[in-house]
Design a protein around this motif. Structure first.
Motif, PDB file in Angstrom:
ATOM      1  N   MET A   1      -0.892  -6.391  -1.220  1.00  0.00           N
ATOM      2  CA  MET A   1      -2.272  -6.665  -0.825  1.00  0.00           C
ATOM      3  C   MET A   1      -2.340  -8.056  -0.197  1.00  0.00           C
ATOM      4  O   MET A   1      -1.951  -9.048  -0.804  1.00  0.00           O
ATOM      5  CB  MET A   1      -3.201  -6.597  -2.040  1.00  0.00           C
ATOM      6  CG  MET A   1      -4.651  -6.976  -1.734  1.00  0.00           C
ATOM      7  SD  MET A   1      -5.739  -6.730  -3.150  1.00  0.00           S
ATOM      8  CE  MET A   1      -5.016  -7.874  -4.331  1.00  0.00           C
ATOM      9  N   ARG A   2      -2.831  -8.123   1.032  1.00  0.00           N
ATOM     10  CA  ARG A   2      -2.947  -9.398   1.728  1.00  0.00           C
ATOM     11  C   ARG A   2      -4.172 -10.171   1.242  1.00  0.00           C
ATOM     12  O   ARG A   2      -5.269  -9.635   1.182  1.00  0.00           O
ATOM     13  CB  ARG A   2      -3.052  -9.176   3.234  1.00  0.00           C
ATOM     14  CG  ARG A   2      -1.790  -8.608   3.871  1.00  0.00           C
ATOM     15  CD  ARG A   2      -1.934  -8.573   5.373  1.00  0.00           C
ATOM     16  NE  ARG A   2      -0.727  -8.094   6.012  1.00  0.00           N
ATOM     17  CZ  ARG A   2      -0.535  -8.047   7.326  1.00  0.00           C
ATOM     18  NH1 ARG A   2      -1.504  -8.460   8.132  1.00  0.00           N
ATOM     19  NH2 ARG A   2       0.586  -7.593   7.825  1.00  0.00           N
ATOM     20  N   ARG A   3      -3.913 -11.461   0.939  1.00  0.00           N
ATOM     21  CA  ARG A   3      -5.013 -12.322   0.520  1.00  0.00           C
ATOM     22  C   ARG A   3      -4.792 -13.711   1.104  1.00  0.00           C
ATOM     23  O   ARG A   3      -3.663 -14.180   1.255  1.00  0.00           O
ATOM     24  CB  ARG A   3      -5.094 -12.398  -1.006  1.00  0.00           C
ATOM     25  CG  ARG A   3      -5.250 -11.053  -1.673  1.00  0.00           C
ATOM     26  CD  ARG A   3      -5.379 -11.168  -3.163  1.00  0.00           C
ATOM     27  NE  ARG A   3      -6.701 -11.650  -3.572  1.00  0.00           N
ATOM     28  CZ  ARG A   3      -7.115 -11.668  -4.835  1.00  0.00           C
ATOM     29  NH1 ARG A   3      -6.316 -11.241  -5.805  1.00  0.00           N
ATOM     30  NH2 ARG A   3      -8.313 -12.106  -5.152  1.00  0.00           N
ATOM     31  N   ASP A 692       4.171  -3.162  -7.645  1.00  0.00           N
ATOM     32  CA  ASP A 692       3.813  -2.219  -6.593  1.00  0.00           C
ATOM     33  C   ASP A 692       4.202  -2.743  -5.210  1.00  0.00           C
ATOM     34  O   ASP A 692       4.137  -1.983  -4.233  1.00  0.00           O
ATOM     35  CB  ASP A 692       2.303  -1.958  -6.615  1.00  0.00           C
ATOM     36  CG  ASP A 692       1.845  -1.352  -7.933  1.00  0.00           C
ATOM     37  OD1 ASP A 692       2.629  -0.587  -8.526  1.00  0.00           O
ATOM     38  OD2 ASP A 692       0.716  -1.648  -8.371  1.00  0.00           O
ATOM     39  N   ASN A 693       4.572  -3.994  -5.102  1.00  0.00           N
ATOM     40  CA  ASN A 693       4.969  -4.559  -3.809  1.00  0.00           C
ATOM     41  C   ASN A 693       6.317  -3.999  -3.380  1.00  0.00           C
ATOM     42  O   ASN A 693       7.219  -3.840  -4.207  1.00  0.00           O
ATOM     43  CB  ASN A 693       5.074  -6.081  -3.899  1.00  0.00           C
ATOM     44  CG  ASN A 693       3.847  -6.726  -4.508  1.00  0.00           C
ATOM     45  OD1 ASN A 693       3.693  -6.715  -5.727  1.00  0.00           O
ATOM     46  ND2 ASN A 693       2.980  -7.287  -3.673  1.00  0.00           N
ATOM     47  N   TRP A 743      -2.082 -15.935   5.051  1.00  0.00           N
ATOM     48  CA  TRP A 743      -2.227 -14.866   4.069  1.00  0.00           C
ATOM     49  C   TRP A 743      -0.887 -14.617   3.384  1.00  0.00           C
ATOM     50  O   TRP A 743       0.178 -14.874   3.940  1.00  0.00           O
ATOM     51  CB  TRP A 743      -2.766 -13.582   4.686  1.00  0.00           C
ATOM     52  CG  TRP A 743      -1.945 -12.995   5.813  1.00  0.00           C
ATOM     53  CD1 TRP A 743      -2.188 -13.097   7.145  1.00  0.00           C
ATOM     54  CD2 TRP A 743      -0.756 -12.190   5.679  1.00  0.00           C
ATOM     55  NE1 TRP A 743      -1.231 -12.426   7.864  1.00  0.00           N
ATOM     56  CE2 TRP A 743      -0.339 -11.851   6.991  1.00  0.00           C
ATOM     57  CE3 TRP A 743      -0.008 -11.726   4.607  1.00  0.00           C
ATOM     58  CZ2 TRP A 743       0.791 -11.076   7.251  1.00  0.00           C
ATOM     59  CZ3 TRP A 743       1.123 -10.950   4.850  1.00  0.00           C
ATOM     60  CH2 TRP A 743       1.505 -10.635   6.160  1.00  0.00           C
ATOM     61  N   ASP A 745       1.224 -11.745   0.654  1.00  0.00           N
ATOM     62  CA  ASP A 745       1.233 -10.450  -0.011  1.00  0.00           C
ATOM     63  C   ASP A 745       1.139 -10.725  -1.513  1.00  0.00           C
ATOM     64  O   ASP A 745       2.133 -11.064  -2.155  1.00  0.00           O
ATOM     65  CB  ASP A 745       2.512  -9.687   0.333  1.00  0.00           C
ATOM     66  CG  ASP A 745       2.551  -8.305  -0.318  1.00  0.00           C
ATOM     67  OD1 ASP A 745       1.479  -7.788  -0.670  1.00  0.00           O
ATOM     68  OD2 ASP A 745       3.657  -7.756  -0.475  1.00  0.00           O
ATOM     69  N   GLN A 746      -0.050 -10.621  -2.048  1.00  0.00           N
ATOM     70  CA  GLN A 746      -0.298 -10.924  -3.464  1.00  0.00           C
ATOM     71  C   GLN A 746       0.513  -9.998  -4.366  1.00  0.00           C
ATOM     72  O   GLN A 746       0.594  -8.791  -4.131  1.00  0.00           O
ATOM     73  CB  GLN A 746      -1.784 -10.750  -3.767  1.00  0.00           C
ATOM     74  CG  GLN A 746      -2.156 -10.849  -5.235  1.00  0.00           C
ATOM     75  CD  GLN A 746      -2.120 -12.274  -5.735  1.00  0.00           C
ATOM     76  OE1 GLN A 746      -2.495 -13.196  -5.030  1.00  0.00           O
ATOM     77  NE2 GLN A 746      -1.674 -12.449  -6.967  1.00  0.00           N
ATOM     78  N   GLU A 748       1.404  -7.499  -7.099  1.00  0.00           N
ATOM     79  CA  GLU A 748       0.628  -6.426  -7.719  1.00  0.00           C
ATOM     80  C   GLU A 748       1.510  -5.688  -8.716  1.00  0.00           C
ATOM     81  O   GLU A 748       2.711  -5.547  -8.526  1.00  0.00           O
ATOM     82  CB  GLU A 748       0.118  -5.453  -6.659  1.00  0.00           C
ATOM     83  CG  GLU A 748      -0.856  -6.051  -5.666  1.00  0.00           C
ATOM     84  CD  GLU A 748      -1.357  -5.024  -4.673  1.00  0.00           C
ATOM     85  OE1 GLU A 748      -2.374  -4.348  -4.971  1.00  0.00           O
ATOM     86  OE2 GLU A 748      -0.726  -4.870  -3.614  1.00  0.00           O
ATOM     87  N   ALA A 789      -3.968  -8.886 -11.683  1.00  0.00           N
ATOM     88  CA  ALA A 789      -5.260  -8.714 -11.014  1.00  0.00           C
ATOM     89  C   ALA A 789      -6.038 -10.002 -11.189  1.00  0.00           C
ATOM     90  O   ALA A 789      -6.509 -10.318 -12.285  1.00  0.00           O
ATOM     91  CB  ALA A 789      -6.019  -7.535 -11.608  1.00  0.00           C
TER      92      ALA A 789
END
Length: 808
Positions: A1-3, A692-693, A743, A745-746, A748, A789
């Motif tokens: 997830m990009r943050r 999950d990455n 950004w 890749d957080q 996960e 999270a």
């Protein structure tokens, strides 16, 4: 997830990310830094392992508020050395011009130091030193000589920015101009410390010249015709004079350059008293020797001609290096360590660069941009960890960092990496910092400096929300996000050095006959398993567990080695091709109990002789297989260590590069790493990560010096892909660097920890290290599970265990 994730260069690290405790302030309290053997040690006996960074251009002479902020943040990351680089010139990068700051060019010469630049540098050095950060001063990097204002010998200008460097090694006027600059700079008194730079123990290293050698630029990047005419004529005349001094007469030169078949390498009209041509073939310093190679003996690129020309260049370079070392040490009274140069190419270059100095330095880049330093430069998208180093070569574009760097690690001298980086357009580069720390420790390198922290003067630039240059690390999560962790692991010695040392032994003839197709093969394999050094001698008497011949010419004696592998590609004893000596040379190294060993040749109690050098030297994979079999035969490697088809495992068992699974791991009691593809749950330090990455670099560091499984405070760092917003590519061409915010890749997934005797808490940290939020948890058997999270993006997490004997 990009943050979105912003690292603020204006604020130092705090909390779990504050590594300032690694430093011993103020810098200089233990006296001057010295080289003792292969270690860096202060005068009072205190050792130093360097983990640092570089400032470039105006970044060396910042405003006072910038100096204070940078010094505080660098120290908070545990970095103990800053290299002041490119402060003497200017460089145009795309539409930006970066001025150095230390030279005032306004009067039309390069001989006047800038008082404003010196004041800024004075203040910066004082700020760094007060926090325990040492300094390296580079004295000649990008100086722009002015033909008229500097009184140069010729009116020639230098259209090629690098050409002036090699000229500065042999032209007398430029040498005197460099001495003049060094005298003024190192004799300058720091107004904030009251010491001459030469007398300041806070300055740990002085470098004579950056990325400068006669032994690679003339052959590798351009030929002699690109040097301005006046200097080209001077070099040709020096070459002819060298031959005249060595051979005396035309008859003697002709005899020396005539092989056993009566073929002379001299061309028609060549005459020792008038003109003898210089070799023109690119990479001439790595020309092979022997009839198996295609270069005609009678040609401008004849082996015997290139051998003499390389000897000529080595003599020029050694003379310059010796003169400058003596000048700095004796005339200027410099007491810190002196380095000659960096960016080493080939064994001959490594020899000259390590001969007249206290420590060796080298540079390496992965995915270094090509065709300019601004879009549309060429930068590929292949992460380093996805390529087996045995297949990658050693170029700055695709070659692994460790392979490139190991080529300068000369036996008997400390080796510091002056520059390294995996440039940010790679996308995923977060494995690089861990590989450097891991393999640097394995190979017992004395230190390394990540290039570059900052190249700007003003405070506002430290607040950039985007990556504005390929190499800048101060706000790059893949680099600065991991640098404190790796600094701690490296400086504390949490990663064990190799059990075995392998010396690659180069005789005097080997140095003059490097084969460009095979000279780098050993470095694509050996330093990933054992400590790898270069030894320059005709009769080996070193302390390595294994010595391997340079492999080019049948010369030198390895019978004194503990264990040896001996081979030679050329049948000739030297480039003159007068006598074949390979078979007799190999026989001298055979032992009475020698017997065939599959894939190696004849092996005895301590030595192995490869009678057929072809298969052994053809590729890094075959080279590694041969060395691995011999080392296992001698008991130097255990069953799960060494070179395998799908992995490289250090002889300590702590480091593994799985090239099939595309995963790099380090497992030590207080430091652990998993970097690369995520295939399934993996365990680090007793913690199970189910992510999950698709790919992620995760590390664990015990903050209380206890084993990870028992530590009350564990710093978890997790970095995946990171990039600017809207960066645009077309294949390998970077068209637009994009803009902020950066950004990431957080991470996960979840983390599972056992807690049989107490509670476990996990905090997500802000970019500066403050605890930002506590993660939710749920019971899981005999432990607890945390889900990654978070409200805000995070790459750092602090795990706290509370037990009866350990309360937060």
């Amino acid at each position: 997830m990009r943050r979105a994730y912003q690292m603020d260069g204006r604020r130092p690290n705090t909390g779990a990310l504050d590594f300032s405790g690694l430093l011993d302030a103020p810098a200089g309290r233990h006296g001057f830094l010295q080289a003792r053997g292969e270690r860096l040690i202060f005068e009072d006996g205190t050792p130093l392992r360097v983990f640092g960074t570089s400032m470039v251009g105006l970044g060396c002479c910042p405003d006072h508020d910038t100096a204070e902020a940078v010094a505080a943040r660098v120290a908070s990351a545990g970095l103990n050395l800053v290299r002041m680089h490119y402060a003497d010139g200017s460089l145009t990068l795309g539409d930006q011009t970066t001025e150095g700051g230390l030279i005032d060019y306004s009067g039309g010469s390069s001989r006047v130091l800038s008082e404003d630049g010196l004041e800024r540098l004075d203040y910066f050095i004082a700020q760094l030193n007060s926090r325990g950060v040492y300094v390296q001063l580079d004295t000649f990097v990008g100086r722009n000589f002015k033909p008229e204002g500097d009184g140069l010998d010729y009116p020639d200008t230098f259209p090629e920015s690098w050409a002036i460097k090699e000229v500065s090694i042999f032209n007398r006027r430029m040498i005197e101009l460099q001495k003049e600059y060094d005298r003024a700079l190192l004799g300058h008194v720091n107004r904030y410390k009251g010491l001459r730079y030469a007398d300041d123990p806070g300055i740990a290293v002085v470098q004579v010249m950056n990325e400068n050698s006669l032994l690679w630029d003339f052959g590798a990047d351009f030929n002699i015709t690109m040097i301005p005419p006046g200097y080209q004529k001077e070099l040709r005349e020096r070459w002819r004079a060298f031959l005249k001094q060595k051979y005396g007469t035309q008859q003697a030169l002709r005899k020396a350059w005539t092989n056993r078949d009566g073929v002379c390498a001299l061309l028609e009209m060549e005459e020792i008293d008038y003109r003898v041509e210089i070799p023109t073939d690119p990479y001439f310093t790595n020309r092979p020797v022997g009839t198996a190679h295609t270069t005609p003996y009678r040609s401008v690129n004849s082996p015997v001609r290139t051998r003499d020309y390389l000897a000529f260049l080595m003599e020029l370079e050694n003379r310059f290096n010796s003169e400058m070392y003596d000048f700095l040490r004796d005339e200027l009274g410099l007491r810190c360590c002196i380095n000659t140069t960096n960016l080493i190419r080939g064994a001959a270059n490594a020899y000259t660069a390590s001969l007249h100095c206290d420590l060796a330095e080298n540079d390496a880049y992965y995915n270094h941009p090509r065709y300019g330093f601004a879009p549309p430069a060429s930068c590929h998208t292949t992460p380093m960890y996805t390529t087996d180093p045995r297949e990658a070569g050693v170029t700055a574009n695709t070659g692994h960092l460790v392979s490139q760097l190991a080529r300068a690690n000369a036996a008997g001298k400390p080796m510091v990496v002056a520059e390294w980086n995996d440039t940010f357009p790679t996308g995923f580069s977060s494995e690089a910092m861990y590989m450097m720390a891991g393999y640097g420790a394995l190979n017992k390198w004395a230190g390394m400096c990540c290039f570059l922290y900052n190249n700007k003067r003003e405070f506002r630039h430290l607040g950039y929300d985007h990556l504005d240059f390929y190499f800048t690390i101060y706000n790059n999560p893949s680099m600065f996000g991991e640098i404190g962790v790796c600094s701690a692991a490296f400086q504390k010695g949490l990663i064990r050095p190799a059990r075995n040392t392998i010396d690659l032994v180069y005789s005097g003839e080997d140095l003059l006959a490097n084969d460009p197709d095979t000279c780098d093969i050993p470095f694509c394999a050996l330093p990933y398993v054992s400590r790898t050094r270069l030894a320059f001698t005709d009769r080996y008497a070193g302390d390595a567990q294994l010595a391997i011949s340079g492999g080019f010419v049948p010369a030198g004696d390895l019978t004194g080695a503990q264990h040896a592998i001996v081979f030679a590609q050329s049948p000739y004893q030297n480039a003159a091709q007068k006598q074949e000596g390979r078979e007799a040379w190999l026989c001298r190294h055979l032992e009475k109990d020698a017997r065939p060993l599959e894939g190696v040749g004849m092996a005895g109690g301590r030595r192995a002789v490869a009678s057929d050098a072809g298969p052994f030297a053809r590729s890094s994979r075959e080279y590694a297989d041969t060395v691995g079999r011999a080392m296992r035969h001698w008991g130097l490697l255990e069953s799960e260590q060494g070179f395998f088809e799908d992995r490289l495992v250090s002889d300590t068992g702590e480091i593994c590069f799985d090239t099939r699974q595309r995963v790099f791991t380090i497992h030590t009691p207080q430091f652990a790493v998993h970097a690369g593809d995520v295939h399934a749950p993996f365990v680090l330090g007793g913690l199970t990560f189910t992510l999950d990455n698709p790919r992620m670099s995760v590390s664990l560091l015990a903050l209380d010096d206890l084993p990870l499984e028992k530590s009350g405070r564990v710093l978890i760092t997790a970095v995946g892909d990171c990039c600017n917003t809207d960066m645009q590519r077309s294949g390998d061409r970077l068209l637009d660097m994009g803009h902020g915010p950066v950004w990431i890749d957080q991470i996960e997934g979840c983390l599972t920890a056992e807690c049989p005797q107490g509670g476990v808490t996990l905090f997500a940290l802000a970019p500066d290290g403050q605890r930002a939020e506590e993660l939710g948890r749920e019971s899981c058997g005999n432990g607890v599970r945390f889900h990654f999270a978070t409200q805000q993006a995070a790459i750092h997490f602090e795990l706290v265990r509370t037990t009866i004997n350990n309360k937060n």
